[in-house]
Design a protein around this motif. Structure first.
Motif, PDB file in Angstrom:
ATOM      1  N   ARG A 275      77.744  20.430  24.818  1.00 28.03           N
ATOM      2  CA  ARG A 275      77.827  21.843  24.428  1.00 28.03           C
ATOM      3  C   ARG A 275      77.297  22.747  25.540  1.00 28.03           C
ATOM      4  NH1 ARG A 275      78.068  24.883  19.517  1.00 28.03           N
ATOM      5  NH2 ARG A 275      76.874  26.828  19.622  1.00 28.03           N
ATOM      6  N   ALA A 276      76.196  22.346  26.141  1.00 35.18           N
ATOM      7  CA  ALA A 276      75.650  23.136  27.251  1.00 35.18           C
ATOM      8  C   ALA A 276      76.624  23.180  28.426  1.00 35.18           C
ATOM      9  CB  ALA A 276      74.306  22.549  27.696  1.00 35.18           C
ATOM     10  N   THR A 277      77.340  22.100  28.662  1.00 35.70           N
ATOM     11  CA  THR A 277      78.342  22.075  29.725  1.00 35.70           C
ATOM     12  C   THR A 277      79.448  23.085  29.448  1.00 35.70           C
ATOM     13  OG1 THR A 277      77.885  19.754  30.227  1.00 35.70           O
ATOM     14  CG2 THR A 277      80.016  20.622  30.936  1.00 35.70           C
ATOM     15  N   TYR A 278      79.842  23.198  28.194  1.00 34.55           N
ATOM     16  CA  TYR A 278      80.865  24.183  27.811  1.00 34.55           C
ATOM     17  C   TYR A 278      80.448  25.584  28.251  1.00 34.55           C
ATOM     18  CZ  TYR A 278      83.531  27.315  24.734  1.00 34.55           C
ATOM     19  OH  TYR A 278      84.305  28.331  24.239  1.00 34.55           O
ATOM     20  N   PHE A 279      79.245  25.986  27.877  1.00 36.44           N
ATOM     21  CA  PHE A 279      78.804  27.334  28.218  1.00 36.44           C
ATOM     22  C   PHE A 279      78.656  27.510  29.725  1.00 36.44           C
ATOM     23  CE2 PHE A 279      77.307  27.093  23.767  1.00 36.44           C
ATOM     24  CZ  PHE A 279      77.934  28.227  23.277  1.00 36.44           C
ATOM     25  N   ALA A 280      78.149  26.487  30.405  1.00 30.29           N
ATOM     26  CA  ALA A 280      77.965  26.587  31.856  1.00 30.29           C
ATOM     27  C   ALA A 280      79.309  26.742  32.562  1.00 30.29           C
ATOM     28  CB  ALA A 280      77.227  25.353  32.372  1.00 30.29           C
ATOM     29  N   LEU A 281      80.306  25.968  32.167  1.00 34.68           N
ATOM     30  CA  LEU A 281      81.616  26.053  32.812  1.00 34.68           C
ATOM     31  C   LEU A 281      82.306  27.381  32.492  1.00 34.68           C
ATOM     32  CD1 LEU A 281      82.997  22.429  32.271  1.00 34.68           C
ATOM     33  CD2 LEU A 281      81.998  23.407  34.352  1.00 34.68           C
ATOM     34  N   LEU A 285      83.310  30.192  35.283  1.00 33.66           N
ATOM     35  CA  LEU A 285      84.684  30.645  35.455  1.00 33.66           C
ATOM     36  C   LEU A 285      84.831  32.147  35.226  1.00 33.66           C
ATOM     37  CD1 LEU A 285      86.493  27.676  33.702  1.00 33.66           C
ATOM     38  CD2 LEU A 285      86.687  28.289  36.121  1.00 33.66           C
ATOM     39  N   ASP A 286      83.946  32.736  34.420  1.00 32.84           N
ATOM     40  CA  ASP A 286      83.940  34.199  34.290  1.00 32.84           C
ATOM     41  C   ASP A 286      83.647  34.845  35.638  1.00 32.84           C
ATOM     42  OD1 ASP A 286      84.448  34.164  31.554  1.00 32.84           O
ATOM     43  OD2 ASP A 286      82.327  34.270  31.002  1.00 32.84           O
ATOM     44  N   LEU A 297      90.708  31.610  29.583  1.00 27.88           N
ATOM     45  CA  LEU A 297      91.623  30.505  29.332  1.00 27.88           C
ATOM     46  C   LEU A 297      90.863  29.219  29.014  1.00 27.88           C
ATOM     47  CD1 LEU A 297      94.472  29.399  29.199  1.00 27.88           C
ATOM     48  CD2 LEU A 297      94.403  29.052  31.669  1.00 27.88           C
ATOM     49  N   PHE A 298      89.716  29.008  29.658  1.00 24.98           N
ATOM     50  CA  PHE A 298      88.922  27.810  29.398  1.00 24.98           C
ATOM     51  C   PHE A 298      88.497  27.756  27.930  1.00 24.98           C
ATOM     52  CE2 PHE A 298      84.713  25.831  29.038  1.00 24.98           C
ATOM     53  CZ  PHE A 298      84.971  24.572  29.548  1.00 24.98           C
ATOM     54  N   PHE A 379      83.339  31.076  20.554  1.00 20.88           N
ATOM     55  CA  PHE A 379      84.669  31.687  20.520  1.00 20.88           C
ATOM     56  C   PHE A 379      84.726  32.990  19.737  1.00 20.88           C
ATOM     57  CE2 PHE A 379      89.332  31.496  19.456  1.00 20.88           C
ATOM     58  CZ  PHE A 379      89.794  31.442  20.759  1.00 20.88           C
ATOM     59  N   GLY A 380      83.684  33.317  18.998  1.00 20.45           N
ATOM     60  CA  GLY A 380      83.748  34.455  18.086  1.00 20.45           C
ATOM     61  C   GLY A 380      84.052  35.778  18.743  1.00 20.45           C
ATOM     62  N   ALA A 381      83.612  35.958  19.990  1.00 23.91           N
ATOM     63  CA  ALA A 381      83.866  37.225  20.668  1.00 23.91           C
ATOM     64  C   ALA A 381      85.319  37.368  21.099  1.00 23.91           C
ATOM     65  CB  ALA A 381      82.953  37.366  21.894  1.00 23.91           C
ATOM     66  N   ALA A 382      86.112  36.314  20.942  1.00 23.69           N
ATOM     67  CA  ALA A 382      87.559  36.420  21.161  1.00 23.69           C
ATOM     68  C   ALA A 382      88.260  36.769  19.854  1.00 23.69           C
ATOM     69  CB  ALA A 382      88.117  35.122  21.743  1.00 23.69           C
ATOM     70  N   SER A 383      88.050  35.955  18.830  1.00 24.28           N
ATOM     71  CA  SER A 383      88.807  36.155  17.587  1.00 24.28           C
ATOM     72  C   SER A 383      88.378  37.417  16.840  1.00 24.28           C
ATOM     73  CB  SER A 383      88.693  34.929  16.686  1.00 24.28           C
ATOM     74  OG  SER A 383      87.349  34.588  16.429  1.00 24.28           O
ATOM     75  N   ALA A 384      87.219  37.989  17.153  1.00 23.71           N
ATOM     76  CA  ALA A 384      86.808  39.251  16.545  1.00 23.71           C
ATOM     77  C   ALA A 384      87.267  40.459  17.349  1.00 23.71           C
ATOM     78  CB  ALA A 384      85.281  39.292  16.401  1.00 23.71           C
ATOM     79  N   ASN A 385      87.822  40.239  18.524  1.00 20.28           N
ATOM     80  CA  ASN A 385      88.215  41.327  19.412  1.00 20.28           C
ATOM     81  C   ASN A 385      89.401  42.099  18.835  1.00 20.28           C
ATOM     82  OD1 ASN A 385      88.160  42.981  21.637  1.00 20.28           O
ATOM     83  ND2 ASN A 385      88.604  41.370  23.129  1.00 20.28           N
ATOM     84  N   ILE A 386      89.616  43.271  19.367  1.00 21.33           N
ATOM     85  CA  ILE A 386      90.669  44.152  18.859  1.00 21.33           C
ATOM     86  C   ILE A 386      92.045  43.663  19.296  1.00 21.33           C
ATOM     87  CG2 ILE A 386      90.575  45.725  20.844  1.00 21.33           C
ATOM     88  CD1 ILE A 386      90.869  48.042  18.795  1.00 21.33           C
ATOM     89  N   ASN A 387      93.042  43.839  18.425  1.00 19.75           N
ATOM     90  CA  ASN A 387      94.404  43.453  18.766  1.00 19.75           C
ATOM     91  C   ASN A 387      95.364  44.591  18.418  1.00 19.75           C
ATOM     92  OD1 ASN A 387      95.227  43.299  16.063  1.00 19.75           O
ATOM     93  ND2 ASN A 387      94.961  41.106  15.944  1.00 19.75           N
ATOM     94  N   PRO A 388      96.654  44.461  18.745  1.00 18.83           N
ATOM     95  CA  PRO A 388      97.574  45.592  18.549  1.00 18.83           C
ATOM     96  C   PRO A 388      97.711  46.063  17.109  1.00 18.83           C
ATOM     97  CG  PRO A 388      98.509  44.042  20.127  1.00 18.83           C
ATOM     98  CD  PRO A 388      97.279  43.377  19.562  1.00 18.83           C
TER      99      PRO A 388
END
Length: 511
Positions: A275-281, A285-286, A297-298, A379-388
């Motif tokens: 899990r820590a590797t996920y956040f580090a990568l 990449l950001d 994309l990651f 992932f929550g900051a993606a699926s909660a983001n605004i969409n069209p």
């Protein structure tokens, strides 16, 4: 870059169906060449329906439907209408796909398997917002928002997409592309096939369509299976936000798998380290994107790869490549060619935005992103983001379909316990809404898709008994299968994974 999230694929291994013929008002014949190549065992026909059901004598549209007829007319009990999800997914190849996945012969004896392109999709009054590869539209999941400024930036992009779709709606179709109208189409198809009742099997967004169909037409729906449930009769904003919960619940299975293979992949010796590797990568990449991968994309590719345990090795290898790669300048920009997913993106937006009310206040999304970044940090900051949908001008044209619990007890809910896209909560929500009419089968698996898609004998037997014999069980829990996921023999699992991978259920792209 493109990530394709798929459930239903195609295998050319099923016996060929009888050619031609007529069922009710439908004249069956050859399918369009792309469908025939992907699913050589299906036949195709058309059903004509009103574009606007409030004006049944007005503009008419043709819906393309497909079928594999019952293999034993003496055992045939009716038709089984199919939907693979999306919204925006085509089901024309789905009868063939299910046979390739091993749907029991007792089911294909009992039913004509009926697929369709839902209205707005493919060969059924296709709509298109005109998306291009160069545009880099992120698809059905908004982009990751690392901070408040990213939400504001996405708001401007979402508004532009909504305006683009409205500008391309020269035929006035988009306002009529909705779950309610697709449910009405299903009942028209039933009647056109000459059936008094129709059964239904839908998964992912198809669960919302099935819930709407059973609610609107309790007297003409027969046996219904809704699988991998979004928890409502539409993919609402709340359902989209549950992607964050789904990733948090599904990820530990991959983390345990990767930790057990630390020597091979080097992603961490314990699940916590993985899990820590996920956040580090993701954070690296950001700051320093690779030509083929950035932080957005990651995160999205990780989410998509948790749909199936069979994708774990591919995901681990991708992480390993990111981990071992140095920073590099961005690659060339894609050409301004039409996106191959433009119709899917357009139908997804039309259905999702027309089905339910979405807040238009950008501040609501700013607060939601801040909340879900803490609550569901993966992932929550993606699926909660605004969409069209926040700026959609074409609908909703009618209220969202209300769940109707006044009808026969004919809804079987199948739900995996750990599902990245549709967590268990969705199944529990729809079970409470269909309090009288439904039963819930909770399956201890780590995957998206239950009936036929899981290799779980308990869930398979329950679903088959319901479709074939009409046995609706009490609420049930199925234990994990000892032969599920990567425990299958390698050759069989490779065939199965290829089947599941070919047909897009939800597709997302990024530069």
């Amino acid at each position: 870059m493109t990530v394709v999230i798929g459930l239903v694929g195609s295998l050319a291994t099923a016996p060929a169906a009888a050619a031609g013929g007529r069922t009710g008002q439908v004249e069956w014949g050859a399918c369009p060449a792309p469908i025939a190549a992907a699913a050589p065992t299906v036949q195709c026909g058309t059903v004509t329906v009103p574009l606007d059901y409030r004006d049944p004598g007005g503009t008419q549209i043709d819906l393309m439907v497909s079928r594999i007829p019952s293999t034993d007319p003496e055992k045939r009990r009716g038709v089984l209408l199919l939907n693979p999800g999306g919204p925006g997914g085509s089901a024309l190849t789905m009868p063939h796909d299910l046979v390739g996945l091993g749907v029991p012969a007792s089911v294909t004896d009992a039913y004509d398997l009926i697929g369709m392109d839902p209205r707005g999709v493919g060969y059924s009054a296709r709509i298109d917002c005109g998306f291009t590869d160069e545009q880099g539209y992120p698809g059905n999941v908004p982009p990751w928002a690392e901070d408040d400024a990213a939400v504001l930036k996405q708001a401007a992009a979402a508004r532009a997409v909504a305006e683009q779709c409205a500008a391309h709606d020269t035929g006035g179709r988009m306002a009529h592309i909705s779950t309610a109208n697709t449910a009405r189409d299903l009942d028209r198809i039933r009647a056109a096939l000459g059936e008094q009742k129709a059964s239904f099997f839908g998964l992912s967004y198809g669960s919302a369509l099935g819930a709407a169909y059973a609610s609107m037409f309790p007297d003409t729906t027969d046996r219904v299976i809704i699988d991998s449930n979004v928890g409502d009769t539409a993919l609402t904003r709340a359902g989209l936000r549950r992607f964050g919960l789904g990733l948090e619940q599904a990820f530990p299975g991959f983390a345990r798998w990767a930790a057990a293979r630390h020597t091979s992949y080097g992603l961490g010796r314990t699940p916590r380290q993985v899990r820590a590797t996920y956040f580090a990568l993701a954070e690296r990449l950001d700051e320093q994107p690779l030509p083929w991968m950035d932080g957005r994309l990651f995160r999205l590719a990780t989410f998509a790869s948790l749909y199936r345990e069979s994708d774990y090795p591919v995901l681990a290898r991708a992480w390993q490549q990111v981990k071992d790669s140095g920073a590099a300048p961005a690659g060339p920009q894609p050409a301004a060619a039409p996106s191959p997913y433009s119709n899917f993106f357009s139908a997804f937006l039309a259905v999702t935005c027309n089905d339910s009310e979405w807040p238009s206040n950008v501040g609501v999304y700013r607060r939601s992103v801040a909340e879900d970044r803490v609550k569901y940090p993966m992932f929550g900051a993606a699926s909660a983001n605004i969409n069209p949908c926040a700026f959609w001008s074409l609908g909703p044209t009618e209220p969202q379909v209300a769940v109707n619990d006044d009808g026969p007890a004919n809804v079987l809910i199948l739900q995996n316990r750990r599902d990245a896209a549709t967590p268990l909560w969705g199944g529990q929500i729809i079970r409470a809404k269909f309090a009288h009419r439904s039963r819930l089968v909770t399956v201890d698996e780590n995957q998206h898709g239950v009936y036929v898609f899981d290799d779980n004998p308990c869930a398979l037997d329950i679903g088959t008994a319901w479709l074939v014999d009409g046995v609706l069980p009490p609420d049930t829990t199925c234990a994990a299968s000892t032969r599920s996921g990567l425990n299958l023999d390698r050759e069989g699992e490779q065939r199965r994974a290829e089947t599941l991978r070919k047909r897009p259920l939800g597709t997302v792209t990024t530069n």
